[in-house]
Design a protein around this motif. Sequence first.
Motif, PDB file in Angstrom:
ATOM      1  N   ASP A 119     -41.686  -5.868 -19.616  1.00 33.93           N
ATOM      2  CA  ASP A 119     -42.727  -5.516 -20.580  1.00 33.93           C
ATOM      3  C   ASP A 119     -42.364  -4.228 -21.301  1.00 33.93           C
ATOM      4  O   ASP A 119     -42.588  -4.093 -22.515  1.00 33.93           O
ATOM      5  CB  ASP A 119     -44.076  -5.351 -19.872  1.00 33.93           C
ATOM      6  CG  ASP A 119     -44.666  -6.682 -19.426  1.00 33.93           C
ATOM      7  OD1 ASP A 119     -44.031  -7.726 -19.666  1.00 33.93           O
ATOM      8  OD2 ASP A 119     -45.761  -6.675 -18.833  1.00 33.93           O
ATOM      9  N   ALA A 120     -41.798  -3.270 -20.579  1.00 34.31           N
ATOM     10  CA  ALA A 120     -41.427  -1.988 -21.192  1.00 34.31           C
ATOM     11  C   ALA A 120     -40.374  -2.190 -22.278  1.00 34.31           C
ATOM     12  O   ALA A 120     -40.443  -1.574 -23.348  1.00 34.31           O
ATOM     13  CB  ALA A 120     -40.907  -1.024 -20.122  1.00 34.31           C
ATOM     14  N   GLY A 121     -39.415  -3.070 -22.023  1.00 30.62           N
ATOM     15  CA  GLY A 121     -38.373  -3.345 -22.999  1.00 30.62           C
ATOM     16  C   GLY A 121     -38.925  -4.022 -24.244  1.00 30.62           C
ATOM     17  O   GLY A 121     -38.516  -3.713 -25.367  1.00 30.62           O
ATOM     18  N   VAL A 122     -39.866  -4.941 -24.042  1.00 25.70           N
ATOM     19  CA  VAL A 122     -40.501  -5.628 -25.174  1.00 25.70           C
ATOM     20  C   VAL A 122     -41.333  -4.637 -25.988  1.00 25.70           C
ATOM     21  O   VAL A 122     -41.285  -4.623 -27.210  1.00 25.70           O
ATOM     22  CB  VAL A 122     -41.380  -6.802 -24.686  1.00 25.70           C
ATOM     23  CG1 VAL A 122     -42.183  -7.392 -25.835  1.00 25.70           C
ATOM     24  CG2 VAL A 122     -40.512  -7.888 -24.052  1.00 25.70           C
ATOM     25  N   ASN A 123     -42.101  -3.790 -25.296  1.00 27.00           N
ATOM     26  CA  ASN A 123     -42.932  -2.812 -25.993  1.00 27.00           C
ATOM     27  C   ASN A 123     -42.090  -1.870 -26.861  1.00 27.00           C
ATOM     28  O   ASN A 123     -42.482  -1.514 -27.979  1.00 27.00           O
ATOM     29  CB  ASN A 123     -43.747  -1.992 -24.990  1.00 27.00           C
ATOM     30  CG  ASN A 123     -44.838  -2.809 -24.326  1.00 27.00           C
ATOM     31  OD1 ASN A 123     -45.256  -3.845 -24.832  1.00 27.00           O
ATOM     32  ND2 ASN A 123     -45.291  -2.355 -23.181  1.00 27.00           N
ATOM     33  N   LYS A 124     -40.941  -1.477 -26.354  1.00 31.52           N
ATOM     34  CA  LYS A 124     -40.050  -0.586 -27.109  1.00 31.52           C
ATOM     35  C   LYS A 124     -39.547  -1.289 -28.371  1.00 31.52           C
ATOM     36  O   LYS A 124     -39.489  -0.687 -29.449  1.00 31.52           O
ATOM     37  CB  LYS A 124     -38.874  -0.161 -26.228  1.00 31.52           C
ATOM     38  CG  LYS A 124     -37.965   0.879 -26.863  1.00 31.52           C
ATOM     39  CD  LYS A 124     -36.888   1.332 -25.893  1.00 31.52           C
ATOM     40  CE  LYS A 124     -35.985   2.380 -26.528  1.00 31.52           C
ATOM     41  NZ  LYS A 124     -34.918   2.836 -25.592  1.00 31.52           N
ATOM     42  N   ALA A 125     -39.204  -2.580 -28.225  1.00 30.41           N
ATOM     43  CA  ALA A 125     -38.657  -3.333 -29.359  1.00 30.41           C
ATOM     44  C   ALA A 125     -39.720  -3.649 -30.408  1.00 30.41           C
ATOM     45  O   ALA A 125     -39.420  -3.724 -31.606  1.00 30.41           O
ATOM     46  CB  ALA A 125     -38.012  -4.626 -28.857  1.00 30.41           C
ATOM     47  N   THR A 126     -40.961  -3.844 -29.972  1.00 32.19           N
ATOM     48  CA  THR A 126     -42.011  -4.268 -30.911  1.00 32.19           C
ATOM     49  C   THR A 126     -42.817  -3.113 -31.503  1.00 32.19           C
ATOM     50  O   THR A 126     -43.659  -3.333 -32.376  1.00 32.19           O
ATOM     51  CB  THR A 126     -42.991  -5.248 -30.236  1.00 32.19           C
ATOM     52  OG1 THR A 126     -43.594  -4.613 -29.099  1.00 32.19           O
ATOM     53  CG2 THR A 126     -42.273  -6.516 -29.801  1.00 32.19           C
ATOM     54  N   ALA A 127     -42.574  -1.901 -31.042  1.00 30.81           N
ATOM     55  CA  ALA A 127     -43.358  -0.745 -31.520  1.00 30.81           C
ATOM     56  C   ALA A 127     -43.322  -0.634 -33.042  1.00 30.81           C
ATOM     57  O   ALA A 127     -44.361  -0.468 -33.695  1.00 30.81           O
ATOM     58  CB  ALA A 127     -42.847   0.536 -30.869  1.00 30.81           C
ATOM     59  N   GLU A 128     -42.139  -0.746 -33.625  1.00 30.89           N
ATOM     60  CA  GLU A 128     -42.011  -0.672 -35.080  1.00 30.89           C
ATOM     61  C   GLU A 128     -42.219  -2.035 -35.738  1.00 30.89           C
ATOM     62  O   GLU A 128     -42.755  -2.124 -36.844  1.00 30.89           O
ATOM     63  CB  GLU A 128     -40.640  -0.112 -35.462  1.00 30.89           C
ATOM     64  CG  GLU A 128     -40.432   1.337 -35.054  1.00 30.89           C
ATOM     65  CD  GLU A 128     -41.483   2.266 -35.645  1.00 30.89           C
ATOM     66  OE1 GLU A 128     -41.784   2.121 -36.844  1.00 30.89           O
ATOM     67  OE2 GLU A 128     -42.002   3.131 -34.907  1.00 30.89           O
TER      68      GLU A 128
END
Length: 214
Positions: free
Chosen positions: A48-57
């Motif tokens: 989830d942390a990796g997805v959140n980082k990728a989708t932030a922008e």
Amino acid sequence: MAAQLDYHTMREIFTRFREAEPEPKGELHHVNAFTLVVAVALSAQATDAGVNKATAELFKIADTPEKMLALGEEGLIAHIKTIGLYRNKAKNVMKLSRILAEEYGGEVPNSRAALQSLPGVGRKTANVVLNMWWRYPAQAVDTHIFRVGNRTGICPGKDVNAVERAIEDNVPVDFQLHAHHWLILHGRYHCKARKPMCATCLIRDLCQFEEKTL
């Protein structure tokens, strides 16, 4: 596989979970139903942390199916290339965006069958969306829940579908809405795969796991 716990034990377990975390939340960031569908689809075999980082922008510029289509597959890939299987996931996100735009007026449907008809959306993803966005007591069984369910006796089953049914059949109804979140969080942070933290576990005295750690 542990035996199914009895009703009174189940009530006590979920009462403790609720007292510790009254309103558990999913950890995938999203701003609407569409971005939730995309985030969950991207989270397969990823953290989830990796997805959140990728989708932030990404979600700042593509928070609707129409905006995602305008961004295009290569534009999407530029944001999600740090996520495993990103090329296949990008293709699915573009396909589901087109279907939502053309067949559903840009809205995310709220039936499990309609959700599962979207590319890259399986039963688990559909259940997450139904639960987190529409607050329907759907049970999204992942590896954490499968492990916790079988170790403890809360929801034993030989596969994810059996575990899902065990939750629906045996967890008291007043705990159903948040059941899968409590179980995911318990598995992610306490009942870990390799080194379960039994010594500080909320339900140590009620759990059937025979190999409890000291």
